[in-house]
Design a protein around this motif. Structure first.
Motif, PDB file in Angstrom:
ATOM      1  N   PHE A 264      -1.025   2.805  -3.098  1.00  0.00           N
ATOM      2  CA  PHE A 264      -0.162   2.651  -1.937  1.00  0.00           C
ATOM      3  C   PHE A 264      -0.396   1.283  -1.309  1.00  0.00           C
ATOM      4  N   MET A 265       0.636   0.765  -0.669  1.00  0.00           N
ATOM      5  CA  MET A 265       0.451  -0.466   0.075  1.00  0.00           C
ATOM      6  C   MET A 265      -0.609  -0.246   1.139  1.00  0.00           C
TER       7      MET A 265
ATOM      8  N   GLU B 270       2.847   1.612   5.709  1.00  0.00           N
ATOM      9  CA  GLU B 270       1.889   0.512   5.846  1.00  0.00           C
ATOM     10  C   GLU B 270       1.715   0.032   7.282  1.00  0.00           C
TER      11      GLU B 270
ATOM     12  N   SER C  70      -1.759   7.624   1.805  1.00  0.00           N
ATOM     13  CA  SER C  70      -0.805   6.665   2.369  1.00  0.00           C
ATOM     14  C   SER C  70      -0.798   6.677   3.894  1.00  0.00           C
TER      15      SER C  70
ATOM     16  N   HIS D 145       5.620   4.376  -2.333  1.00  0.00           N
ATOM     17  CA  HIS D 145       5.797   3.801  -0.999  1.00  0.00           C
ATOM     18  C   HIS D 145       6.444   4.844  -0.087  1.00  0.00           C
TER      19      HIS D 145
END
Length: 452
Positions: A401-402, A104, A139, A332
């Protein structure tokens, strides 16, 4: 693919950032930034081993040059603190060539000019990257381009205690068909709440559905199930819809009212949550695949006995918020980021070699992470010791995904305040929505898009 072919393709990868093949007038020192992580030492270790491979190739070509990896191992308490430290180093001109990071942070790294754009490198090396599980590329994207390579992956889902379903009177047909019903959009989040309440009411379980007791990303798969898309790719901003947030908080309130979720869930400790599920007190919990090892031990199941485990436990995605919708889960990944430095050619080569099936499998099986390449699931180590990880791969089809945004931590913290307020009865769902939206506007400002 033959190893020699991988090596040849890898050498080609080193030239992608240059208009001509690089010439190495002296030893190349690659600065590798990584947290001191005893639980995942091969995240950095595989890059070090990749350098040995390159040096063997150089020696075979009668070169007296070599690649030297300088490991910058930090004592940061977590990936967020580590990311801030590497950004500080970059701001004073000390940019690492490779960074091991939580995905992230890629947006912040790209905006700061720290991360190299890897689109040409990846697309030009299908031999090295063509088997990567496609969803994982999401991601590492920022504004449509890829700025990293997935180093590992995991999946977060709902664990279901089948024995409790049996005690509650559910048939084997119901149990075996539950996952398919979820994936088909036939079994919803409301159905999950009703089922957990039913199991508790039957006396088969003391507690119904448990979630993490504190701030964290797990809640995002539940939010996504209600149509909340946390990130606007085009604008590179966080976002939220008031209607989706209201549906989510209303679901939580309904689960508490029915006895499915404990009203004081957000006051629990992690030890309490884990002990409740592993101790056959709680019917379901949503968390991560890395719980598998502890569950096997707690349930007294032979670590190699896949059938015994799945007779007791079923994994499902977070069901859709409404009939016909799509289920969700959360992954993650930790990723490799190549610094935008004069050494990015060689750094990209090392990352490519470190991401191949053999080194990645050594890391994944040893740390209970799902593979990054489809082919790893057929490797002996995964078949013999990593059956649970192989079983998690199909769930990645529904992975969220974040967002790759530096303020996602604040976003999660604020929305969690709404979770706690609704479950304890401090606020109604509508009041919680108003509170959370106001806090998001105040704290995040122009970094968030809010719609009805």
């Amino acid at each position: 693919m033959a190893y020699s072919r991988i090596v040849a393709a890898g050498l080609a990868a080193a030239t992608l950032f240059a208009t001509t093949a690089p010439t190495f007038a002296e030893d190349i020192t690659i600065k590798l930034w990584s947290r001191a992580d005893r639980s995942g030492p091969l995240r950095a270790g595989n890059v070090v081993e990749a350098a040995k491979t390159v040096n063997n190739m150089l020696a075979a070509a009668d070169s007296d040059k070599q690649v030297v990896v300088e490991l910058i191992e930090t004592n940061a308490r977590g990936f967020d603190a580590d990311a801030l430290d590497v950004l500080k180093a970059h701001s004073v001109g000390d940019t690492p060539d490779i960074i091991v990071a939580a995905h992230e942070w890629i947006g912040a790294f790209a905006e700061a000019g720290l991360a190299a754009n890897l689109e040409d490198h990846i697309s030009g090396n299908s031999d090295l990257y063509g088997d990567v599980i496609p969803q994982l590329w999401n991601s590492v994207k920022y504004k449509g381009d890829r700025y990293g390579i997935p180093q590992d992956s995991e999946v977060r889902m709902f664990f279901i205690n089948n024995d409790m379903l049996r005690k509650a009177g559910k048939s084997e047909e119901f149990i075996s068909g539950l996952s398919d019903a979820v994936n088909a959009g036939e079994f919803t989040m409301d159905d999950m709440c009703d089922l957990a309440a039913e199991v508790v009411a039957s006396g088969a379980a003391e507690l119904g559905l448990l979630h993490r007791p504190n701030v964290g990303p797990d809640f995002q798969m539940a939010m996504a199930a209600f149509g909340i898309d946390l990130y606007n790719d085009k604008e590179a901003k966080l976002q939220i819809t008031k209607s989706g947030l209201l549906d989510y908080y209303t679901w939580l309130k309904s689960c508490v009212d029915k006895g499915a979720i404990p009203a004081d869930m957000t006051t629990y400790s992690w030890d309490t949550v884990h002990a409740a599920f592993r101790g056959d007190k709680a019917f379901s919990k949503f968390h991560g695949i890395w719980n598998l090892g502890a569950q096997l031990e707690a349930f007294g199941i032979d670590p190699l006995d896949k059938d015994a485990y799945f007779r007791k436990i079923t994994w499902i995605n977070a069901p859709a918020g409404e009939k016909g919708g799509e289920p969700k889960n959360l992954s993650h990944p930790i990723v490799y980021v190549v610094g935008d430095t004069p050494n990015k050619d060689m750094a990209a080569l090392l990352v490519a070699l470190a991401s191949q099936p053999v080194p990645n499998t050594k890391h994944a099986v040893g740390t209970n992470h799902t593979p990054i390449n489809y082919g790893q699931a057929a490797m002996p180590d995964f078949i013999e010791r990593g059956w649970g990880l192989v079983a998690g791969v199909p769930l990645l089809e529904y992975a969220e995904f974040m967002p790759n945004h530096p303020k996602i931590g604040q976003y999660n913290a604020i929305t969690f305040q709404g979770v706690a307020a609704v479950e304890t009865g401090e606020m109604s769902p509508a009041e919680a929505v108003d509170f959370v939206i106001e806090e998001l506007e105040t704290e995040l400002g122009d970094d968030i898009i809010i719609t009805d």
